[in-house]
Design a protein around this motif. Structure first.
Motif, short mmCIF file in Angstrom:
data_model
loop_
_atom_site.label_atom_id
_atom_site.label_comp_id
_atom_site.label_asym_id
_atom_site.label_seq_id
_atom_site.Cartn_x
_atom_site.Cartn_y
_atom_site.Cartn_z
N TYR A 1 0.33 -7.18 7.06
CA TYR A 1 -0.96 -7.12 7.74
C TYR A 1 -0.79 -6.85 9.23
O TYR A 1 -1.65 -7.21 10.03
N GLY A 2 0.30 -6.17 9.58
CA GLY A 2 0.62 -5.90 10.98
C GLY A 2 0.17 -4.52 11.42
O GLY A 2 -0.76 -3.92 10.87
N ASP A 3 0.90 -4.00 12.39
CA ASP A 3 0.50 -2.77 13.07
C ASP A 3 1.21 -1.52 12.54
O ASP A 3 1.15 -0.47 13.15
N GLY A 4 1.87 -1.64 11.40
CA GLY A 4 2.61 -0.50 10.87
C GLY A 4 2.27 -0.22 9.42
O GLY A 4 1.23 -0.62 8.92
N VAL A 5 3.20 0.47 8.78
CA VAL A 5 3.09 0.83 7.37
C VAL A 5 4.29 0.23 6.64
O VAL A 5 5.40 0.22 7.16
N CYS A 6 4.07 -0.27 5.43
CA CYS A 6 5.15 -0.84 4.63
C CYS A 6 5.48 0.07 3.45
O CYS A 6 4.58 0.57 2.77
N LEU A 7 6.77 0.25 3.24
CA LEU A 7 7.29 0.85 2.01
C LEU A 7 8.09 -0.25 1.33
O LEU A 7 8.97 -0.85 1.95
N ILE A 8 7.79 -0.52 0.07
CA ILE A 8 8.45 -1.63 -0.63
C ILE A 8 9.12 -1.10 -1.89
O ILE A 8 8.44 -0.72 -2.85
N GLU A 9 10.45 -1.06 -1.86
CA GLU A 9 11.19 -0.67 -3.05
C GLU A 9 11.31 -1.89 -3.97
O GLU A 9 11.50 -3.00 -3.51
N TRP A 10 11.17 -1.67 -5.28
CA TRP A 10 11.24 -2.72 -6.31
C TRP A 10 10.08 -3.71 -6.16
O TRP A 10 10.23 -4.90 -6.38
N SER A 11 8.91 -3.22 -5.84
CA SER A 11 7.76 -4.09 -5.56
C SER A 11 7.36 -4.99 -6.73
O SER A 11 6.72 -6.02 -6.52
N GLU A 12 7.73 -4.61 -7.94
CA GLU A 12 7.36 -5.46 -9.08
C GLU A 12 7.96 -6.86 -8.97
O GLU A 12 7.44 -7.80 -9.56
N GLN A 13 9.00 -7.01 -8.15
CA GLN A 13 9.62 -8.33 -7.93
C GLN A 13 8.67 -9.29 -7.21
O GLN A 13 8.83 -10.50 -7.31
N ILE A 14 7.72 -8.74 -6.45
CA ILE A 14 6.82 -9.56 -5.65
C ILE A 14 5.35 -9.22 -5.94
O ILE A 14 4.49 -9.33 -5.08
N ALA A 15 5.08 -8.83 -7.15
CA ALA A 15 3.74 -8.35 -7.54
C ALA A 15 2.62 -9.32 -7.13
O ALA A 15 1.54 -8.87 -6.72
N ASP A 16 2.87 -10.62 -7.22
CA ASP A 16 1.83 -11.59 -6.90
C ASP A 16 1.47 -11.62 -5.42
O ASP A 16 0.42 -12.15 -5.05
N LEU A 17 2.33 -11.08 -4.56
CA LEU A 17 2.08 -11.10 -3.12
C LEU A 17 1.39 -9.85 -2.60
O LEU A 17 0.92 -9.82 -1.47
N LEU A 18 1.33 -8.84 -3.43
CA LEU A 18 0.82 -7.54 -2.98
C LEU A 18 -0.70 -7.52 -2.93
O LEU A 18 -1.36 -7.97 -3.87
N PRO A 19 -1.26 -6.97 -1.87
CA PRO A 19 -2.72 -6.85 -1.83
C PRO A 19 -3.19 -5.78 -2.82
O PRO A 19 -2.44 -4.88 -3.20
N GLU A 20 -4.43 -5.89 -3.24
CA GLU A 20 -5.00 -4.94 -4.20
C GLU A 20 -5.02 -3.52 -3.66
O GLU A 20 -5.05 -2.56 -4.43
N THR A 21 -4.99 -3.38 -2.34
CA THR A 21 -5.06 -2.06 -1.73
C THR A 21 -3.72 -1.32 -1.71
O THR A 21 -3.67 -0.15 -1.33
N ALA A 22 -2.66 -1.99 -2.13
CA ALA A 22 -1.33 -1.36 -2.14
C ALA A 22 -1.35 -0.14 -3.06
O ALA A 22 -1.95 -0.16 -4.14
#
Length: 139
Positions: free
Chosen positions: A97-118
């Motif tokens: 929720y900062g001032d940049g853009v995030c790229l997340i490799e293997w995001s399924e590992q943290i699925a519960d933390l991801l916003p719906e807008t991802a």
């Protein structure tokens, strides 16, 4: 949307085009098996943000920060995250929720933390279409 990539150059170019449309606060989840081209996509993405640093997978550091472009890029590799609570230790919310853009490799590992807008970007090999072929799906 599904896109055919016939080479690393195609995958990198798609990352570049995606970055040109990115806005601060966007989160892109790059999912696919080892060797499918997640980091290749990330290199193109960084180039699209005018970041000139060498982009490597942050496998052992979890997150790498790149500055000097249009806006900061936070490149995550969460493959080694055993429990999503480990993300709290690195202050993931400041990145998400900062001032940049995030790229997340293997995001399924943290699925519960991801916003719906991802935005989910699935990269997969299709061996019958050739060694370098990748099917890239945005969802």
């Amino acid at each position: 949307m599904k896109i055919d990539s016939f080479s690393e150059e195609d995958t990198k170019a798609l990352g570049l085009m995606t970055a040109k449309e990115a806005k601060k606060g966007d989160i892109f989840c790059l999912d696919g098996d080892l060797g499918t081209g997640k980091t290749v996509f990330a290199r193109g993405f960084a180039e699209g943000l005018d970041i000139r640093e060498d982009i490597t997978s942050p496998t052992f550091t979890i997150v790498k920060e790149y500055r000097g472009g249009k806006f900061p890029l936070y490149h995550f590799d969460v493959y080694r995250i055993a429990d999503p609570s480990e993300m709290e230790a690195i202050g993931y919310e400041e990145y998400f929720y900062g001032d940049g853009v995030c790229l997340i490799e293997w995001s399924e590992q943290i699925a519960d933390l991801l916003p719906e807008t991802a935005v989910h970007v699935k990269i997969e090999k299709v061996p019958e279409k050739g060694f370098d072929y990748r099917r890239i799906e945005f969802g």
